[in-house]
Write an enzyme that holds these catalytic residues in place. Structure first.
Site, PDB file in Angstrom:
ATOM      1  N   PHE A 111      19.227   7.251 -13.701  1.00 37.48           N
ATOM      2  CA  PHE A 111      20.502   6.824 -13.124  1.00 37.48           C
ATOM      3  C   PHE A 111      20.350   5.701 -12.112  1.00 37.48           C
ATOM      4  O   PHE A 111      21.317   4.996 -11.820  1.00 37.48           O
ATOM      5  CB  PHE A 111      21.192   8.010 -12.435  1.00 37.48           C
ATOM      6  CG  PHE A 111      20.628   8.342 -11.079  1.00 37.48           C
ATOM      7  CD1 PHE A 111      21.233   7.868  -9.917  1.00 37.48           C
ATOM      8  CD2 PHE A 111      19.466   9.093 -10.952  1.00 37.48           C
ATOM      9  CE1 PHE A 111      20.704   8.150  -8.668  1.00 37.48           C
ATOM     10  CE2 PHE A 111      18.930   9.375  -9.713  1.00 37.48           C
ATOM     11  CZ  PHE A 111      19.546   8.908  -8.568  1.00 37.48           C
ATOM     12  N   LYS A 135      19.287   6.401 -24.903  1.00 38.68           N
ATOM     13  CA  LYS A 135      20.063   7.425 -24.202  1.00 38.68           C
ATOM     14  C   LYS A 135      20.063   7.095 -22.708  1.00 38.68           C
ATOM     15  O   LYS A 135      19.114   7.393 -21.986  1.00 38.68           O
ATOM     16  CB  LYS A 135      19.471   8.827 -24.403  1.00 38.68           C
ATOM     17  CG  LYS A 135      20.456   9.928 -23.957  1.00 38.68           C
ATOM     18  CD  LYS A 135      19.786  11.176 -23.465  1.00 38.68           C
ATOM     19  CE  LYS A 135      19.399  11.116 -22.022  1.00 38.68           C
ATOM     20  NZ  LYS A 135      20.557  11.048 -21.072  1.00 38.68           N
ATOM     21  N   GLU A 138      23.442  10.157 -18.137  1.00 42.10           N
ATOM     22  CA  GLU A 138      24.819  10.630 -18.287  1.00 42.10           C
ATOM     23  C   GLU A 138      25.646  10.398 -17.023  1.00 42.10           C
ATOM     24  O   GLU A 138      26.877  10.466 -17.053  1.00 42.10           O
ATOM     25  CB  GLU A 138      24.823  12.128 -18.634  1.00 42.10           C
ATOM     26  CG  GLU A 138      24.359  13.068 -17.536  1.00 42.10           C
ATOM     27  CD  GLU A 138      22.841  13.127 -17.371  1.00 42.10           C
ATOM     28  OE1 GLU A 138      22.377  13.872 -16.485  1.00 42.10           O
ATOM     29  OE2 GLU A 138      22.121  12.442 -18.128  1.00 42.10           O
ATOM     30  N   CYS A 243      11.992   3.678  -7.527  1.00 37.90           N
ATOM     31  CA  CYS A 243      10.642   4.156  -7.810  1.00 37.90           C
ATOM     32  C   CYS A 243       9.656   3.666  -6.751  1.00 37.90           C
ATOM     33  O   CYS A 243       8.672   4.334  -6.464  1.00 37.90           O
ATOM     34  CB  CYS A 243      10.187   3.680  -9.190  1.00 37.90           C
ATOM     35  SG  CYS A 243      11.206   4.277 -10.540  1.00 37.90           S
TER      36      CYS A 243
END
Length: 281
Positions: A111, A135, A138, A243
């Site tokens: 995300f 993918k 979400e 990160c």
């Protein structure tokens, strides 16, 4: 649904039959158009990221720019795809190597960088002749959807790039589907370990880039003002959701005396909605 996810893979598998035979220069031309469209739509992409993910507009545009740099790198595919030859390696023997696409590949993205990390994945896979199932997270899939539309507008044929949505079920579907040959993942240790183990057991190539912990060592001869500014940005920028966010600072010797000033600067950071003027976090 499982049926929709399978339809995406079937679409990618069917498209691979013709896409793999598309000339390298044709694929390169699509990437040139794609990077141009990203630049034209930078503001819209940044606004969507700020709306869905929450980072500041400046950070959101930086998110897109870092991804754009990978698309620009993909434009050099005519050099990246070159094989190798060696004549006369031994008596009556020459060697040749060729770079060939794998087939259907997949990417699972986090995300925190809704544009950059998808752009790490599908442009390079597509320009090398693979088809792709992406993918996105979400939590903020909007940027990935916008980028997919821009890729199609640039000339990417139907089925070459496909997007599925979901959480655990969609991840396991990617790991288990026999038509998916390789998986790229960026995200947490827990998810990355699961994807690496499950995908590898199913014979897939898996690259799993998992969470990092970063340290800064501050020596007393460092430039004080610059160091304090960099520490604030590294530790608190994007609310630490990077990160490479700095989670530990080791102040050596007299540098320890800078800690109160560091605390003072952190307290002055403006925390508000990402699209508000002057937002720091």
């Amino acid at each position: 649904t499982p049926e929709e996810m399978q339809a995406a893979v079937d679409s990618a598998k069917a498209a691979f039959k013709t896409w793999k035979n598309t000339s390298v220069m044709t694929r390169q031309g699509i990437m040139f158009k794609f990077q141009h469209l990203i630049k034209e739509n930078m503001a819209e992409l940044g606004a969507n990221i700020t709306l869905e993910q929450g980072k500041t507009l400046a950070d959101a545009e930086g998110d897109v720019i870092r991804g754009l740099q990978i698309v620009e790198h993909a434009c050099s595919v005519t050099s990246l795809q070159m094989g190798e030859t060696m004549a006369g390696v031994t008596k009556d023997m020459d060697t040749y190597s060729f770079r060939e696409p794998l087939g259907v590949c997949a990417g699972i993205t986090p995300f925190n960088f809704p544009a950059m990390i998808p752009l790490w994945m599908f442009p390079l896979a597509n320009v090398c002749g693979n088809t792709y199932v992406l993918k996105p997270s979400e939590r903020d899939p909007g940027a990935a959807m916008m980028l997919a539309q821009l890729a199609m507008d640039a000339g990417l044929p139907k089925g070459v790039l496909n997007i599925i949505h979901g959480t655990h079920d969609s991840v396991n579907f990617i790991c288990d589907n026999p038509d998916i040959k390789a998986i790229s993942f960026v995200g947490s240790n827990q998810a990355g370990t699961h994807i690496y183990e499950r995908g590898s057991k199913n014979g897939k190539r898996v690259q799993s880039n998992m969470a990092a912990k970063n340290h800064g060592v501050i020596l007393p001869d460092a430039n004080k003002e610059n160091t304090l500014n960099q520490l604030c940005g590294a530790a608190f920028g994007a609310a630490g959701q990077r990160c490479m966010a700095l989670s530990v600072a080791v102040m050596v010797g007299e540098a320890r005396n800078w800690i109160p000033e560091l605390v003072e600067r952190a307290q002055k950071l403006k925390v508000t909605a990402g699209n508000q003027p002057g937002a720091d976090v």
